[in-house]
Motif scaffolding. Sequence first.
Motif, PDB file in Angstrom:
ATOM      1  N   ALA A 169     -46.635  -9.509 122.285  1.00 46.94           N
ATOM      2  CA  ALA A 169     -45.580 -10.174 123.042  1.00 46.94           C
ATOM      3  C   ALA A 169     -44.882 -11.259 122.228  1.00 46.94           C
ATOM      4  O   ALA A 169     -43.702 -11.563 122.465  1.00 46.94           O
ATOM      5  N   LEU A 170     -45.590 -11.837 121.278  1.00 51.18           N
ATOM      6  CA  LEU A 170     -45.000 -12.876 120.444  1.00 51.18           C
ATOM      7  C   LEU A 170     -44.179 -12.316 119.286  1.00 51.18           C
ATOM      8  O   LEU A 170     -43.390 -13.015 118.669  1.00 51.18           O
ATOM      9  N   GLY A 171     -44.362 -11.028 119.017  1.00 53.48           N
ATOM     10  CA  GLY A 171     -43.739 -10.428 117.841  1.00 53.48           C
ATOM     11  C   GLY A 171     -44.651 -10.611 116.635  1.00 53.48           C
ATOM     12  O   GLY A 171     -45.335 -11.636 116.509  1.00 53.48           O
ATOM     13  N   LEU A 172     -44.670  -9.620 115.758  1.00 54.76           N
ATOM     14  CA  LEU A 172     -45.642  -9.605 114.674  1.00 54.76           C
ATOM     15  C   LEU A 172     -44.994 -10.045 113.351  1.00 54.76           C
ATOM     16  O   LEU A 172     -43.925  -9.562 112.975  1.00 54.76           O
ATOM     17  N   ILE A 173     -45.658 -10.962 112.679  1.00 51.30           N
ATOM     18  CA  ILE A 173     -45.297 -11.349 111.309  1.00 51.30           C
ATOM     19  C   ILE A 173     -46.274 -10.622 110.403  1.00 51.30           C
ATOM     20  O   ILE A 173     -47.484 -10.835 110.467  1.00 51.30           O
ATOM     21  N   LEU A 174     -45.756  -9.733 109.568  1.00 53.66           N
ATOM     22  CA  LEU A 174     -46.615  -8.820 108.811  1.00 53.66           C
ATOM     23  C   LEU A 174     -46.089  -8.668 107.384  1.00 53.66           C
ATOM     24  O   LEU A 174     -44.907  -8.878 107.123  1.00 53.66           O
ATOM     25  N   PHE A 175     -46.986  -8.313 106.486  1.00 53.01           N
ATOM     26  CA  PHE A 175     -46.581  -8.058 105.102  1.00 53.01           C
ATOM     27  C   PHE A 175     -45.760  -6.762 105.038  1.00 53.01           C
ATOM     28  O   PHE A 175     -45.913  -5.881 105.887  1.00 53.01           O
ATOM     29  N   PRO A 176     -44.895  -6.615 104.043  1.00 53.76           N
ATOM     30  CA  PRO A 176     -44.090  -5.393 103.933  1.00 53.76           C
ATOM     31  C   PRO A 176     -44.966  -4.165 103.712  1.00 53.76           C
ATOM     32  O   PRO A 176     -46.030  -4.247 103.081  1.00 53.76           O
ATOM     33  N   ALA A 177     -44.526  -3.025 104.214  1.00 54.99           N
ATOM     34  CA  ALA A 177     -45.292  -1.787 104.056  1.00 54.99           C
ATOM     35  C   ALA A 177     -45.487  -1.437 102.588  1.00 54.99           C
ATOM     36  O   ALA A 177     -46.520  -0.875 102.204  1.00 54.99           O
ATOM     37  N   THR A 178     -44.524  -1.774 101.750  1.00 56.85           N
ATOM     38  CA  THR A 178     -44.649  -1.464 100.322  1.00 56.85           C
ATOM     39  C   THR A 178     -45.753  -2.252  99.650  1.00 56.85           C
ATOM     40  O   THR A 178     -46.260  -1.858  98.600  1.00 56.85           O
ATOM     41  N   GLN A 179     -46.151  -3.371 100.244  1.00 58.78           N
ATOM     42  CA  GLN A 179     -47.191  -4.213  99.654  1.00 58.78           C
ATOM     43  C   GLN A 179     -48.576  -3.614  99.856  1.00 58.78           C
ATOM     44  O   GLN A 179     -49.455  -3.800  99.023  1.00 58.78           O
ATOM     45  N   GLY A 180     -48.773  -2.917 100.946  1.00 59.54           N
ATOM     46  CA  GLY A 180     -50.055  -2.268 101.224  1.00 59.54           C
ATOM     47  C   GLY A 180     -49.836  -1.171 102.255  1.00 59.54           C
ATOM     48  O   GLY A 180     -50.106  -1.381 103.449  1.00 59.54           O
ATOM     49  N   PRO A 181     -49.317  -0.021 101.836  1.00 61.63           N
ATOM     50  CA  PRO A 181     -48.907   1.018 102.789  1.00 61.63           C
ATOM     51  C   PRO A 181     -50.007   1.475 103.744  1.00 61.63           C
ATOM     52  O   PRO A 181     -49.765   1.646 104.939  1.00 61.63           O
TER      53      PRO A 181
END
Length: 273
Positions: A169-181
């Motif tokens: 509900a807060l929205g996700l802050i995540l690393f880019p997919a290219t960094q660790g697919p």
Amino acid sequence: MGRAADRLGMAQPPLSQSIARLEKELGVRLFDRANRRLALTRGGVAFLDKARSSVRHADAASALARSAEHGTAGEIRIGFVSAALYEHLPRCLSRLRQMHPDVQPRLLELSTNEQLDALAEGAIDIGFAHPPLGTGDRLDIVEFPGEANVAVLPEDGGTGRVSLAQVAALGLILFPATQGPVLHARIMDSFTQAGIEVRVVQEANRALTMLALVSAGLGAALLPQSVQRIVFQGVRYAEITDATLPTLSLCMIARRRPQLAIVHRVWQIFSKA
């Protein structure tokens, strides 16, 4: 002069000639010679102190060179992802300093993919990265136990656990997919399997960047539980109650042998830390 020659294991005439050449080169008289006695001049006393210092430095440099050849001195270049800072890397560096204080680590914060490139190019010697790597045939790898993830939320005065839905509900802050697919896909699949729709509101490469974004109220993040060692104003950490997220794994990597002596020695120390 004769006794000095005996201590040096040489004949007296060559020693006298060497001193005479040195005085000529310096343009300074180093000894007063009178009544079959030798005494240092003021210039000789001043030169003696510096000469002794130079010999000590030369001996130290020789010892350091020998230590470097045997891997007990010199520079070791270490790449690392943010998660290595919370536990593994400090423990490894502390052990290294205790065992070989003349080994100087140079640290570079790099993503897993950046470390793989840096190893291939010879820009780093050892890396702390997130598996899977897909390059095991070219690397020596030591895997550390995986860590559970915790939710990192904007400070709201709460102290309890949270659900996966509350994180979404807060929205996700995540690393880019290219960094660790692979890990990125597993995290997103955890929400899908729980029937929860989640939106990545911000991408960030570094844990400290994620903490800052969470503190600013831009969303929630998922980070390894050892991140709780960091006290960051404006965020709180919480266990997730209703879902099993993939563990965050860490491994140590280096190019396959043959390795430089210092790399092999540091690798062995880190492997036992």
